[in-house]
Design an enzyme around this catalytic site. Structure first.
Site, PDB file in Angstrom:
ATOM      1  N   GLN A  85     -32.108  35.642  14.351  1.00 34.65           N
ATOM      2  CA  GLN A  85     -32.507  35.325  13.017  1.00 34.65           C
ATOM      3  C   GLN A  85     -32.899  36.573  12.389  1.00 34.65           C
ATOM      4  O   GLN A  85     -32.646  36.404  10.923  1.00 34.65           O
ATOM      5  CB  GLN A  85     -33.562  34.451  13.493  1.00 34.65           C
ATOM      6  CG  GLN A  85     -34.137  33.461  12.353  1.00 34.65           C
ATOM      7  CD  GLN A  85     -33.091  32.680  11.816  1.00 34.65           C
ATOM      8  OE1 GLN A  85     -32.113  32.399  12.621  1.00 34.65           O
ATOM      9  NE2 GLN A  85     -33.274  32.039  10.614  1.00 34.65           N
ATOM     10  N   ILE A 108     -18.183  32.075  42.699  1.00 35.50           N
ATOM     11  CA  ILE A 108     -18.698  33.227  43.316  1.00 35.50           C
ATOM     12  C   ILE A 108     -18.765  34.422  42.586  1.00 35.50           C
ATOM     13  O   ILE A 108     -17.560  34.815  42.189  1.00 35.50           O
ATOM     14  CB  ILE A 108     -18.008  33.463  44.828  1.00 35.50           C
ATOM     15  CG1 ILE A 108     -18.027  31.890  45.545  1.00 35.50           C
ATOM     16  CG2 ILE A 108     -18.722  34.396  45.552  1.00 35.50           C
ATOM     17  CD1 ILE A 108     -19.229  31.329  45.821  1.00 35.50           C
ATOM     18  N   GLU A 154     -27.928  32.054  41.081  1.00 34.61           N
ATOM     19  CA  GLU A 154     -29.124  32.392  42.080  1.00 34.61           C
ATOM     20  C   GLU A 154     -30.236  31.200  42.006  1.00 34.61           C
ATOM     21  O   GLU A 154     -31.339  31.833  42.094  1.00 34.61           O
ATOM     22  CB  GLU A 154     -29.594  33.849  41.853  1.00 34.61           C
ATOM     23  CG  GLU A 154     -28.597  34.992  41.809  1.00 34.61           C
ATOM     24  CD  GLU A 154     -27.886  34.958  43.064  1.00 34.61           C
ATOM     25  OE1 GLU A 154     -28.318  34.336  44.010  1.00 34.61           O
ATOM     26  OE2 GLU A 154     -26.856  35.935  43.251  1.00 34.61           O
ATOM     27  N   ARG A 201     -32.516  47.208   6.791  1.00 34.90           N
ATOM     28  CA  ARG A 201     -32.413  45.875   6.057  1.00 34.90           C
ATOM     29  C   ARG A 201     -33.459  45.945   4.903  1.00 34.90           C
ATOM     30  O   ARG A 201     -34.720  45.861   5.428  1.00 34.90           O
ATOM     31  CB  ARG A 201     -32.278  44.826   6.650  1.00 34.90           C
ATOM     32  CG  ARG A 201     -31.846  43.447   5.893  1.00 34.90           C
ATOM     33  CD  ARG A 201     -30.303  43.706   5.444  1.00 34.90           C
ATOM     34  NE  ARG A 201     -29.756  42.568   4.903  1.00 34.90           N
ATOM     35  CZ  ARG A 201     -28.450  42.277   4.420  1.00 34.90           C
ATOM     36  NH1 ARG A 201     -27.719  43.146   4.367  1.00 34.90           N
ATOM     37  NH2 ARG A 201     -28.321  41.164   3.959  1.00 34.90           N
ATOM     38  N   GLY A 233     -24.454  23.331  43.555  1.00 35.11           N
ATOM     39  CA  GLY A 233     -24.797  24.427  44.391  1.00 35.11           C
ATOM     40  C   GLY A 233     -26.310  24.470  44.618  1.00 35.11           C
ATOM     41  O   GLY A 233     -26.903  25.367  45.327  1.00 35.11           O
ATOM     42  N   GLN A 291     -44.349  39.951   7.383  1.00 36.95           N
ATOM     43  CA  GLN A 291     -45.011  39.211   8.820  1.00 36.95           C
ATOM     44  C   GLN A 291     -43.972  38.509   9.545  1.00 36.95           C
ATOM     45  O   GLN A 291     -44.343  38.415  10.848  1.00 36.95           O
ATOM     46  CB  GLN A 291     -45.881  38.515   8.320  1.00 36.95           C
ATOM     47  CG  GLN A 291     -47.451  39.139   8.603  1.00 36.95           C
ATOM     48  CD  GLN A 291     -48.620  38.320   8.268  1.00 36.95           C
ATOM     49  OE1 GLN A 291     -48.510  37.115   8.010  1.00 36.95           O
ATOM     50  NE2 GLN A 291     -49.926  39.058   8.385  1.00 36.95           N
TER      51      GLN A 291
END
Ligand SMILES: Cc1cc2nc3c(=O)[nH]c(=O)nc-3n(C[C@H](O)[C@H](O)[C@H](O)COP(=O)(O)OP(=O)(O)OC[C@H]3O[C@@H](n4cnc5c(N)ncnc54)[C@H](O)[C@@H]3O)c2cc1C
Length: 373
Positions: A329, A154, A356, A261, A128, A272
């Site tokens: 994560q 395609i 693209e 959680r 491509g 942090q």
């Protein structure tokens, strides 16, 4: 003069949001699992008018400009990136027929873009990234052209009914023609089993001596490179919008989960390490949004937008993969599970580092634009 008013634009985005929440988002996980969209899904989308969002009103479309069109795809991608990419493939193809098609071809084809899906076909098995390496040809026979060749990977291949195809009209001359699924000699080949955007059909088309008249040529002979680049530019703005939508989805999953959680007796929101990840996701999302909106603004204003569009996709695709990784994560074990959509959002975003134009090709384009300043 914009074809639409601010009130109409607001109404469109509200309609897109409502429809996405009701009909498109609930199909996101089932589509990923099935590798297809459910029966009737595309027809409903068509009946609701989605295919004509950016089609000018003279062809029966809604006539929204580049900024609103990109915003609409962004809203859809918050719930389902595959559906947004199907529309991206359709819209970028319509754009090239609007830019390069003769008035006769536009009049013949574009009204049907309200209920038929269009696709743009460049890639072949030879690769491509190097359009000059393609083997498809159009040969002049009398006052007609005969097109033969095979296009793979395609977007909307197998679903779309109208295809712009890049072919050679001389050994070193690339041109683009428009072919229709109904033409003798047209058939579908293999459908890809891709790891992401699994609700977007991506497949092969085979052209075996398709006969078209000269009106089916876009632009002039030899304009294939320009038209291919233009299709990429238009697609990259829309992909920036889709990638922003994916990151909005990721951010919502990450923040909702972190609020619920607990790590010991503290919610994740007080750690942090969570702040760092959530802030990074939010910054990646915002920078991609600014890039695609800037490119869309330039396009709407008739200014060059190629470099900005490449930046939106090159930056946004890696940003969305990284944001997905951070989200995964935060959710940890649940993030790694197919029960949550995080892993499939990463797979969806990853496609846009390839489709693209690869990120490597885009970086070359961005660097070249900078060297030329
Ligand atoms: C989801 C999806 C949808 C797609 N939809 C369409 C579509 O609608 N229409 C269409 O025509 N194609 C479509 N494609 C195909 C896509 O455009 C090609 O996969 C892409 O252009 C790369 O081509 P390739 O896969 O053959 O890789 P290659 O071109 O073989 O490239 C292999 C590697 O070499 C690198 N490379 C090659 N040349 C250069 C160079 N000059 N400079 C730097 N690096 C280079 C590439 O970046 C890549 O890492 C789609 C692909 C995907 C995954």
């Amino acid at each position: 003069m914009p074809a639409t008013t601010a009130a109409a634009e607001k109404l469109l985005l509200q309609m897109v949001d409502d429809y996405t929440t009701r009909e498109i988002s609930p199909e996101d996980m089932p589509m990923d699992a099935a590798g297809d969209f459910p029966a009737g899904f595309m027809q409903k989308l068509t009946d609701t008018g989605f295919l004509g969002i950016m089609l000018p009103q003279e062809f029966g479309g809604a006539g929204f400009g580049p900024e609103v069109t990109a915003a609409a795809l962004n809203h859809i991608a918050r719930g389902n990136a595959s559906t947004a990419v199907t529309l991206e493939g359709h819209f970028k193809t319509i754009d090239q027929i609007l830019k390069f098609g003769t008035p006769a071809l536009q009049k013949q084809l574009l009204p049907s873009a309200n209920d038929r899906i269009f696709a743009f076909s460049m890639t072949e098995a030879s690769g491509g990234s190097n359009p000059m390496g393609i083997s498809s040809t159009a040969t002049r026979e009398g006052d007609h052209w005969v097109i033969t060749g095979d296009k793979i990977m395609i977007t909307n291949g197998g679903l779309a009914q109208v295809y712009c195809v890049l072919v050679k009209t001389a050994p070193k001359e690339l041109s683009v023609f428009v072919v229709d699924q109904d033409m003798p000699g047209f058939s579908f080949g293999k459908r890809e089993d891709f790891i992401g955007l699994r609700g977007t059909p991506v497949g092969e088309i085979v052209m075996d001596h398709i006969v078209v008249d000269n009106d089916h040529l876009l632009g002039k002979l030899g304009d294939g490179g320009i038209i291919g680049d233009s299709a990429h530019d238009d697609a990259r703005i829309l992909m920036g919008a889709v990638l922003t939508g994916i990151m909005e989805h990721e951010l919502k999953i990450a923040t909702d989960y972190a609020k619920e959680r607990k790590a010991g007796d503290k919610p994740l929101t007080e750690l942090q390490v969570t702040h760092r990840k959530v802030a990074d996701i939010a910054m990646r999302k915002e920078t991609t949004k600014l890039l695609y909106q800037r490119a869309a603004q330039l396009k709407a204003a008739g200014q060059p937008y190629s470099e900005e569009a490449a930046m939106a996709k090159a930056h946004g695709s890696r940003a969305a993969v990284s944001a997905g990784d951070d989200t995964l994560q935060i959710l940890a074990g649940y993030g790694y599970s197919r029960e949550y959509p995080v892993e499939h959002l990463i797979r969806d975003a990853r496609a846009m580092e390839i489709a693209e134009g690869t990120v490597e090709k885009m970086r070359s384009a961005i660097a070249t634009a900078e060297f030329n300043k």
